[in-house]
Design an enzyme around this catalytic site. Structure first.
Site, PDB file in Angstrom:
ATOM      1  N   ASP A  10       2.440   9.446 -12.034  1.00  0.00           N
ATOM      2  CA  ASP A  10       3.580   9.576 -11.118  1.00  0.00           C
ATOM      3  C   ASP A  10       3.006   9.831  -9.726  1.00  0.00           C
ATOM      4  O   ASP A  10       2.369  10.865  -9.478  1.00  0.00           O
ATOM      5  CB  ASP A  10       4.441  10.765 -11.589  1.00  0.00           C
ATOM      6  CG  ASP A  10       5.592  11.051 -10.645  1.00  0.00           C
ATOM      7  OD1 ASP A  10       5.701  10.418  -9.572  1.00  0.00           O
ATOM      8  OD2 ASP A  10       6.383  11.949 -10.985  1.00  0.00           O
ATOM      9  N   ILE A  11       3.234   8.893  -8.826  1.00  0.00           N
ATOM     10  CA  ILE A  11       2.593   8.959  -7.509  1.00  0.00           C
ATOM     11  C   ILE A  11       3.010  10.212  -6.728  1.00  0.00           C
ATOM     12  O   ILE A  11       2.264  10.683  -5.862  1.00  0.00           O
ATOM     13  CB  ILE A  11       2.882   7.654  -6.717  1.00  0.00           C
ATOM     14  CG1 ILE A  11       1.831   7.429  -5.633  1.00  0.00           C
ATOM     15  CG2 ILE A  11       4.295   7.646  -6.138  1.00  0.00           C
ATOM     16  CD1 ILE A  11       1.833   6.030  -5.040  1.00  0.00           C
ATOM     17  N   ASN A  24      12.792  -0.104   0.921  1.00  0.00           N
ATOM     18  CA  ASN A  24      13.576  -1.274   1.335  1.00  0.00           C
ATOM     19  C   ASN A  24      13.717  -1.189   2.855  1.00  0.00           C
ATOM     20  O   ASN A  24      13.332  -0.181   3.469  1.00  0.00           O
ATOM     21  CB  ASN A  24      14.941  -1.315   0.638  1.00  0.00           C
ATOM     22  CG  ASN A  24      15.716  -0.043   0.869  1.00  0.00           C
ATOM     23  OD1 ASN A  24      16.031   0.301   2.010  1.00  0.00           O
ATOM     24  ND2 ASN A  24      16.021   0.687  -0.192  1.00  0.00           N
ATOM     25  N   VAL A  33      10.430   3.945  -7.404  1.00  0.00           N
ATOM     26  CA  VAL A  33       9.466   4.897  -6.842  1.00  0.00           C
ATOM     27  C   VAL A  33      10.009   5.522  -5.546  1.00  0.00           C
ATOM     28  O   VAL A  33       9.739   6.689  -5.235  1.00  0.00           O
ATOM     29  CB  VAL A  33       8.078   4.218  -6.660  1.00  0.00           C
ATOM     30  CG1 VAL A  33       8.079   3.192  -5.562  1.00  0.00           C
ATOM     31  CG2 VAL A  33       6.997   5.247  -6.448  1.00  0.00           C
ATOM     32  N   ASP A  34      10.809   4.752  -4.824  1.00  0.00           N
ATOM     33  CA  ASP A  34      11.424   5.241  -3.581  1.00  0.00           C
ATOM     34  C   ASP A  34      12.320   6.455  -3.893  1.00  0.00           C
ATOM     35  O   ASP A  34      12.243   7.512  -3.230  1.00  0.00           O
ATOM     36  CB  ASP A  34      12.253   4.086  -2.992  1.00  0.00           C
ATOM     37  CG  ASP A  34      12.691   4.288  -1.556  1.00  0.00           C
ATOM     38  OD1 ASP A  34      12.308   5.306  -0.957  1.00  0.00           O
ATOM     39  OD2 ASP A  34      13.420   3.413  -1.041  1.00  0.00           O
ATOM     40  N   THR A 124       6.973  -4.904  -7.672  1.00  0.00           N
ATOM     41  CA  THR A 124       6.943  -5.379  -9.079  1.00  0.00           C
ATOM     42  C   THR A 124       8.052  -4.793  -9.950  1.00  0.00           C
ATOM     43  O   THR A 124       8.126  -5.082 -11.131  1.00  0.00           O
ATOM     44  CB  THR A 124       5.586  -5.065  -9.747  1.00  0.00           C
ATOM     45  OG1 THR A 124       5.441  -3.638  -9.825  1.00  0.00           O
ATOM     46  CG2 THR A 124       4.439  -5.657  -8.972  1.00  0.00           C
ATOM     47  N   VAL A 126      12.215  -3.533  -9.070  1.00  0.00           N
ATOM     48  CA  VAL A 126      13.500  -4.144  -8.685  1.00  0.00           C
ATOM     49  C   VAL A 126      13.296  -5.472  -7.960  1.00  0.00           C
ATOM     50  O   VAL A 126      14.089  -6.408  -8.144  1.00  0.00           O
ATOM     51  CB  VAL A 126      14.277  -3.160  -7.770  1.00  0.00           C
ATOM     52  CG1 VAL A 126      15.527  -3.806  -7.208  1.00  0.00           C
ATOM     53  CG2 VAL A 126      14.639  -1.900  -8.531  1.00  0.00           C
ATOM     54  N   TYR A 127      12.250  -5.597  -7.169  1.00  0.00           N
ATOM     55  CA  TYR A 127      12.048  -6.806  -6.361  1.00  0.00           C
ATOM     56  C   TYR A 127      11.430  -7.977  -7.127  1.00  0.00           C
ATOM     57  O   TYR A 127      11.270  -9.067  -6.558  1.00  0.00           O
ATOM     58  CB  TYR A 127      11.241  -6.473  -5.101  1.00  0.00           C
ATOM     59  CG  TYR A 127      12.060  -5.796  -4.012  1.00  0.00           C
ATOM     60  CD1 TYR A 127      13.433  -5.567  -4.175  1.00  0.00           C
ATOM     61  CD2 TYR A 127      11.480  -5.385  -2.814  1.00  0.00           C
ATOM     62  CE1 TYR A 127      14.193  -4.945  -3.180  1.00  0.00           C
ATOM     63  CE2 TYR A 127      12.237  -4.767  -1.812  1.00  0.00           C
ATOM     64  CZ  TYR A 127      13.589  -4.560  -2.006  1.00  0.00           C
ATOM     65  OH  TYR A 127      14.336  -3.949  -1.020  1.00  0.00           O
TER      66      TYR A 127
HETATM   67  N1  AR6 Z   1       5.106   6.658  -9.509  1.00  0.00           N
HETATM   68  C1  AR6 Z   1       4.443   5.476  -9.489  1.00  0.00           C
HETATM   69  N2  AR6 Z   1       5.036   4.287  -9.703  1.00  0.00           N
HETATM   70  C2  AR6 Z   1       6.358   4.303  -9.953  1.00  0.00           C
HETATM   71  C3  AR6 Z   1       7.134   5.496  -9.983  1.00  0.00           C
HETATM   72  C4  AR6 Z   1       6.449   6.719  -9.756  1.00  0.00           C
HETATM   73  N3  AR6 Z   1       7.070   7.887  -9.745  1.00  0.00           N
HETATM   74  N4  AR6 Z   1       8.430   5.148 -10.244  1.00  0.00           N
HETATM   75  C5  AR6 Z   1       8.471   3.815 -10.372  1.00  0.00           C
HETATM   76  N5  AR6 Z   1       7.222   3.297 -10.199  1.00  0.00           N
HETATM   77  P1  AR6 Z   1      10.285  -0.303  -7.573  1.00  0.00           P
HETATM   78  P2  AR6 Z   1      10.122  -2.554  -5.673  1.00  0.00           P
HETATM   79  C6  AR6 Z   1       6.771   1.901 -10.247  1.00  0.00           C
HETATM   80  O1  AR6 Z   1      11.449  -0.908  -8.264  1.00  0.00           O
HETATM   81  O2  AR6 Z   1      10.023  -3.536  -6.781  1.00  0.00           O
HETATM   82  C7  AR6 Z   1      13.980   0.646  -4.697  1.00  0.00           C
HETATM   83  O3  AR6 Z   1      15.334   0.848  -4.995  1.00  0.00           O
HETATM   84  C8  AR6 Z   1       7.583   0.881 -10.999  1.00  0.00           C
HETATM   85  O4  AR6 Z   1       7.325   0.963 -12.392  1.00  0.00           O
HETATM   86  O5  AR6 Z   1      10.287   1.155  -7.311  1.00  0.00           O
HETATM   87  O6  AR6 Z   1       9.187  -2.670  -4.519  1.00  0.00           O
HETATM   88  C9  AR6 Z   1      13.724   0.594  -3.207  1.00  0.00           C
HETATM   89  O7  AR6 Z   1      14.595   1.432  -2.487  1.00  0.00           O
HETATM   90  C10 AR6 Z   1       7.050  -0.419 -10.410  1.00  0.00           C
HETATM   91  O8  AR6 Z   1       5.814  -0.776 -11.029  1.00  0.00           O
HETATM   92  O9  AR6 Z   1       9.999  -1.020  -6.140  1.00  0.00           O
HETATM   93  C11 AR6 Z   1      13.946  -0.846  -2.891  1.00  0.00           C
HETATM   94  O10 AR6 Z   1      15.327  -1.128  -2.703  1.00  0.00           O
HETATM   95  C12 AR6 Z   1       6.739  -0.038  -8.956  1.00  0.00           C
HETATM   96  O11 AR6 Z   1       6.809   1.392  -8.909  1.00  0.00           O
HETATM   97  C13 AR6 Z   1      13.461  -1.567  -4.134  1.00  0.00           C
HETATM   98  O12 AR6 Z   1      13.594  -0.636  -5.189  1.00  0.00           O
HETATM   99  C14 AR6 Z   1       7.686  -0.624  -7.935  1.00  0.00           C
HETATM  100  O13 AR6 Z   1       9.011  -0.674  -8.448  1.00  0.00           O
HETATM  101  C15 AR6 Z   1      12.010  -1.926  -4.013  1.00  0.00           C
HETATM  102  O14 AR6 Z   1      11.615  -2.644  -5.149  1.00  0.00           O
END
Ligand code: AR6
Length: 176
Positions: A10-11, A24, A33-34, A124, A126-127
């Site tokens: 967990d980052i 975003n 993660v955001d 990787t 939601v996007y």
């Molecule tokens: N620590 C590390 N990695 C994580 C964590 C965590 N705590 N939580 C999730 N991930 P995503 P995107 C991973 O969807 O595709 C958001 O709503 C997850 O498994 O967070 O860039 C933003 O506000 C995946 O591998 O980001 C934007 O609207 C990675 O983080 C949109 O999603 C990225 O997944 C951005 O989409």
């Protein structure tokens, strides 16, 4: 050369100088993660993001750019918020934009004399960016970036499967 570590975790828990947020263009939080970063950092981070957004043209960030804030209650010092590309079909400049997310985050780290920086797998979730392709872009960009202050780059993956994908991408580049 910069040391690269590929871990599962967990980052938000990492005690590094900077973590990168897969944000975003609104830059005020979201899911994935955001959401985890904002939840763990608390209101101070939201307030800083709000201030940051007020100073941007159109009140929005740009895909591929990176924006620095403090880290609220997180154990790191900085958060670099970078809106990754939404994956369409690979022919809409996605790879260039994803590479820019990594390079611009590293540039912010260098400017702030950060020794360590951790990245999630940007775009990787939601996007929808295919994970292996995204990992190759991420690893290539980090490998080619001229790091001076930065001594350690961590790829912080959220599952063991993702970690294996990034490790494979990294190892494939080393043998080239
Ligand atoms: N620590 C590390 N990695 C994580 C964590 C965590 N705590 N939580 C999730 N991930 P995503 P995107 C991973 O969807 O595709 C958001 O709503 C997850 O498994 O967070 O860039 C933003 O506000 C995946 O591998 O980001 C934007 O609207 C990675 O983080 C949109 O999603 C990225 O997944 C951005 O989409």
């Amino acid at each position: 050369m910069v040391e690269v570590e590929i871990i599962t975790g967990d980052i938000t828990t990492l005690k590094v100088d900077a973590i990168v947020n897969a944000a975003n263009c609104g830059l005020l939080g979201g899911g994935g993660v955001d959401g985890a970063i904002h939840a763990a950092a608390g209101k101070a981070l939201f307030d800083e993001c709000w201030q940051l957004v007020q100073g941007l043209p159109n009140g929005r960030g740009e895909t591929g750019q990176a924006y620095a804030t403090g880290a609220g209650r997180l154990p790191c010092r900085f958060v670099f918020h970078t809106p990754g590309p939404v994956y369409v079909d690979g022919h809409h400049g996605e790879a260039k934009l994803l590479a820019a997310c990594y390079a611009n985050s590293l540039r912010l780290a260098e400017e702030r004399q950060c020794k360590s920086i951790a990245f999630p797998c940007i775009s990787t979730g939601v996007y929808g960016y295919p994970k292996a392709e995204a990992a190759t872009v991420a690893c290539t960009t980090v490998m080619q970036f001229p790091c001076h202050a930065v001594e350690k780059v961590i790829f912080c993956c959220f599952s063991q499967g993702d970690t294996a994908i990034v490790k494979r991408a990294w190892e494939a580049l080393q043998t080239k």
